[in-house]
Design a protein around this motif. Structure first.
Motif, short mmCIF file in Angstrom:
data_model
loop_
_atom_site.label_atom_id
_atom_site.label_comp_id
_atom_site.label_asym_id
_atom_site.label_seq_id
_atom_site.Cartn_x
_atom_site.Cartn_y
_atom_site.Cartn_z
N ILE A 264 0.76 -1.19 -0.01
CA ILE A 264 -0.29 0.02 0.03
C ILE A 264 1.10 1.24 0.00
N SER A 265 0.71 2.14 -1.07
CA SER A 265 1.52 3.39 -1.13
C SER A 265 1.66 4.05 0.11
N GLY A 266 2.95 4.49 0.37
CA GLY A 266 3.18 5.24 1.66
C GLY A 266 2.39 6.56 1.73
N SER A 267 2.57 7.32 2.63
CA SER A 267 1.98 8.70 2.81
C SER A 267 2.63 9.76 2.94
N GLU A 268 3.93 9.43 2.76
CA GLU A 268 4.92 10.61 2.79
C GLU A 268 5.23 11.36 1.46
N VAL A 269 4.45 12.19 0.69
CA VAL A 269 4.63 12.40 -0.71
C VAL A 269 6.24 13.22 -0.80
N GLY A 270 7.03 12.75 -1.67
CA GLY A 270 8.18 13.30 -1.87
C GLY A 270 9.12 12.09 -1.58
N LYS A 271 8.82 11.11 -0.63
CA LYS A 271 9.71 10.24 -0.15
C LYS A 271 9.44 8.82 -0.61
N VAL B 201 11.55 6.22 -3.13
CA VAL B 201 12.71 5.70 -2.43
C VAL B 201 12.24 4.75 -1.55
N GLN B 202 11.27 4.89 -0.73
CA GLN B 202 10.66 4.17 0.39
C GLN B 202 10.13 2.76 -0.07
N HIS B 203 9.33 2.92 -1.44
CA HIS B 203 8.83 1.80 -2.07
C HIS B 203 9.89 0.86 -2.66
N ILE C 58 -1.55 13.70 -15.39
CA ILE C 58 -1.26 15.21 -15.16
C ILE C 58 -1.12 15.46 -13.79
N ILE C 59 -1.65 14.67 -12.72
CA ILE C 59 -1.60 14.59 -11.50
C ILE C 59 -0.01 14.45 -10.91
N SER C 60 0.46 15.40 -9.98
CA SER C 60 1.74 15.39 -9.76
C SER C 60 2.05 14.14 -8.93
N ALA D 277 -0.10 22.13 -3.14
CA ALA D 277 -0.57 20.60 -3.65
C ALA D 277 -2.09 20.23 -3.86
N ILE D 278 -2.74 20.43 -2.83
CA ILE D 278 -4.10 20.01 -2.80
C ILE D 278 -4.65 20.99 -3.98
N ALA D 279 -4.60 22.45 -4.14
CA ALA D 279 -5.00 23.19 -5.10
C ALA D 279 -4.67 22.50 -6.28
N ARG D 280 -3.44 22.43 -6.68
CA ARG D 280 -3.05 21.81 -7.84
C ARG D 280 -3.85 20.50 -8.35
N TRP D 281 -3.78 19.54 -7.33
CA TRP D 281 -4.60 18.48 -7.74
C TRP D 281 -6.43 18.74 -8.15
N ASP D 282 -6.81 19.76 -7.68
CA ASP D 282 -7.95 20.01 -7.85
C ASP D 282 -8.22 20.79 -9.50
N VAL D 283 -7.06 21.63 -9.48
CA VAL D 283 -7.11 21.99 -11.22
C VAL D 283 -6.88 20.95 -12.16
N SER D 284 -6.16 19.73 -11.60
CA SER D 284 -6.02 18.56 -12.74
C SER D 284 -7.35 18.04 -12.53
N ALA D 285 -8.00 17.94 -11.70
CA ALA D 285 -9.51 17.30 -11.79
C ALA D 285 -10.33 18.14 -12.82
N SER D 286 -10.06 19.51 -12.71
CA SER D 286 -10.78 20.22 -13.66
C SER D 286 -10.40 20.08 -15.20
#
Length: 282
Positions: free
Chosen positions: A70-77, A80-82, A109-111, A241-250
């Motif tokens: 199950i993918s980790g929760s620490e975005v950016g890490k 490497v963790q996986h 296109i989601i980061s 990040a959340i705002a960017r994800w919303d724009v990607s959803a749009s």
């Protein structure tokens, strides 16, 4: 035959563990967690597994045949963790890895997709048979904001009229269980999303209907939404990040109409109205 589940004390992990126990697989489950103390009530074998400490991963995966990563929760890490987990799996002779990726990881296109795609590549390079569960958005990602929206008198976001094919977390847990307990899934990639696509305006309308209050959706620019999230107490980086994800959803990044999730779990996915009702009852 031992089946290990990473992040077993997380929201998705706990659901998977419990659903497997209900199906009679409790004795074969190994719950991999950072804190063994926090997992004392899972009712299955528990082992310490810290993504940042490879020595714990080698011990955790000893004797394991199948791994649900199950993918980790620490975005950016996470990439490497996986990779640390996959390397430990290879060293311990794990025969099959199921990984919870993101919807259309190779084209999204989601980061968030970047780290998931890196993990998928690591899996392909490992030589271990694998299955990709490319999970779409959880409906709970949005229904968690309901009480705040009621208090503030409106939902805010920057997703415009983008359609979101979300499903409940329990639906994705059922998909993982179906793969873990079924046959013929090795080598498959599943694009998983809800049957029902909705917009944030639809969510606001549903909350309004169920509460009897007028809770409209207010669409903001990406920067204004990020500013609003910071004012709600979120860290600046997460708000952006959340705002960017919303724009990607749009732009359609969270829409999918293939219905692979409902086909995999053998039932329709949980509706938006059901998840809203559950959120309002909490």
């Amino acid at each position: 035959m031992k089946t290990a589940i990473t992040g077993a004390t997380g929201q998705l992990g706990q659901l998977v563990v419990n659903k497997l126990k209900e199906k009679g697989y409790g004795e074969s489950i190994v719950a991999l967690v950072r804190s063994v103390e926090k997992a004392s009530d899972l009712g299955v074998e528990v082992r310490e597994a810290n993504y940042d400490k490879p020595e714990t991963l080698n011990n955790a995966l000893r004797g394991v045949d199948t791994l649900l990563l199950i993918s980790g929760s620490e975005v950016g890490k996470r990439s490497v963790q996986h990779k640390n987990v996959i390397e430990a799996a290879k060293q311990n002779g794990v025969q099959w890895i199921i990984y919870t990726s993101i919807l259309r990881a190779d084209t999204s296109i989601i980061s968030l997709a970047e780290e998931h795609l890196a993990t998928e590549t690591a899996l392909k390079n490992s030589g271990i048979p694998f299955t990709l569960l490319r999970n779409g958005w959880y409906t709970e990602n949005y229904t968690g904001s309901i009480q705040g929206a009621i208090a503030g008198g409106a939902f805010v976001g920057s997703a415009g009229e983008g359609k979101i094919s979300s499903a409940a977390r329990a639906d994705y847990a059922d998909a993982a269980v179906a793969v873990l307990t079924g046959e013929g899934h090795q080598g498959k990639t599943y694009e998983l999303a809800g049957d029902e696509a909705w917009t944030l305006s639809d969510l606001a309308a549903e909350v309004s209907r169920q509460t009897g209050k007028n809770i409209p959706y207010k669409n903001l620019s990406q920067s204004d939404y990020a500013t609003a999230l910071v004012s709600f107490g979120l860290p600046q980086e997460l708000a952006q990040a959340i705002a960017r994800w919303d724009v990607s959803a749009s732009q359609g990044a969270l829409f999918d109409d293939t219905r692979q999730l409902s086909a995999l779990i053998g039932r329709p996915t949980t509706t938006l109205s059901e998840t809203v009702r559950e959120a309002l009852q909490k």
